[in-house]
Design a protein around this motif. Sequence first.
Motif, PDB file in Angstrom:
ATOM      1  N   ARG A 175      38.596  68.396  82.562  1.00  0.00           N
ATOM      2  CA  ARG A 175      39.342  69.609  82.225  1.00  0.00           C
ATOM      3  C   ARG A 175      39.791  70.303  83.498  1.00  0.00           C
ATOM      4  N   GLU A 176      40.757  71.203  83.336  1.00  0.00           N
ATOM      5  CA  GLU A 176      41.189  72.074  84.423  1.00  0.00           C
ATOM      6  C   GLU A 176      41.305  73.506  83.924  1.00  0.00           C
ATOM      7  N   PRO A 177      41.069  74.493  84.806  1.00  0.00           N
ATOM      8  CA  PRO A 177      40.445  74.265  86.097  1.00  0.00           C
ATOM      9  C   PRO A 177      39.018  73.773  85.917  1.00  0.00           C
ATOM     10  N   GLY A 178      38.578  72.921  86.835  1.00  0.00           N
ATOM     11  CA  GLY A 178      37.225  72.384  86.753  1.00  0.00           C
ATOM     12  C   GLY A 178      37.221  70.874  86.840  1.00  0.00           C
ATOM     13  N   GLY A 179      36.219  70.271  86.209  1.00  0.00           N
ATOM     14  CA  GLY A 179      36.100  68.830  86.170  1.00  0.00           C
ATOM     15  C   GLY A 179      35.287  68.231  87.290  1.00  0.00           C
ATOM     16  N   GLU A 180      34.907  69.031  88.261  1.00  0.00           N
ATOM     17  CA  GLU A 180      34.184  68.590  89.458  1.00  0.00           C
ATOM     18  C   GLU A 180      33.423  69.818  89.945  1.00  0.00           C
ATOM     19  N   PRO A 181      32.216  69.664  90.517  1.00  0.00           N
ATOM     20  CA  PRO A 181      31.382  70.841  90.801  1.00  0.00           C
ATOM     21  C   PRO A 181      32.081  71.968  91.563  1.00  0.00           C
ATOM     22  N   GLY A 182      32.771  71.655  92.649  1.00  0.00           N
ATOM     23  CA  GLY A 182      33.460  72.716  93.386  1.00  0.00           C
ATOM     24  C   GLY A 182      34.561  73.355  92.563  1.00  0.00           C
ATOM     25  N   ALA A 183      35.309  72.520  91.830  1.00  0.00           N
ATOM     26  CA  ALA A 183      36.383  73.034  90.983  1.00  0.00           C
ATOM     27  C   ALA A 183      35.833  73.887  89.850  1.00  0.00           C
ATOM     28  N   GLU A 184      34.647  73.550  89.345  1.00  0.00           N
ATOM     29  CA  GLU A 184      34.044  74.363  88.288  1.00  0.00           C
ATOM     30  C   GLU A 184      33.659  75.744  88.816  1.00  0.00           C
TER      31      GLU A 184
END
Length: 213
Positions: free
Chosen positions: A38-47
């Motif tokens: 998903r966005e925003p997110g999908g990866e720890p820093g992006a979350e």
Amino acid sequence: MRGRFITLEGGEGAGKTTQRALLAARIRATGRDVVETREPGGEPGAEEIRGLLVGGAPGRWEPLAETLLHYAARAQHMARLIEPALARGAWVISDRFADSTAVYQGAGQGVAADTIAAISAATLGGFMPDLTLVLDIGVEAGLARAGRRGETNRYERFDGSFHARIREGFLAIAAREPRRCAVIDASRPEGEVAAGIAEAVRARLGLALPNEA
């Protein structure tokens, strides 16, 4: 063989998360590796960046700052999750991607299209989804659906005119890029929407999906 990248776009309450899960299950039933994100997110820093974007009052960010935050999250997402998954042959299905920034911060909040395009080019180069499914639903119906989920996020608290611009923005992208985008009537029952998505995947990507996972 490189995987394929499918994105689901649309306004609040269009059913993107539900349809992502249904589509992922059907593609997995064909024996393919599928990554849901998903966005925003999908990866720890992006979350972590997601938390900054979806919480708080509607006006907490200047629109350009908000655009840059979305692209900071997207750069992480691409480098740490999407590109590695595609490289190993997985199909990646994302609830939102770059079209959402073009629409929410562009059509919705007034950031110039050329500005967003320049940021996108610097972040993504020429990378684009193989297929974008635009789940279209009327503003009132979509917000009503979103409200039934319980606590609303920051974007759901923007006014009705903002959400009308969002809907128009997604439809405008689909009209400009018909080879990449398929508009799906998301006002229909869940199963009918899923069937429309399955047909779009068959027609655009050549993958026939089972009726059920």
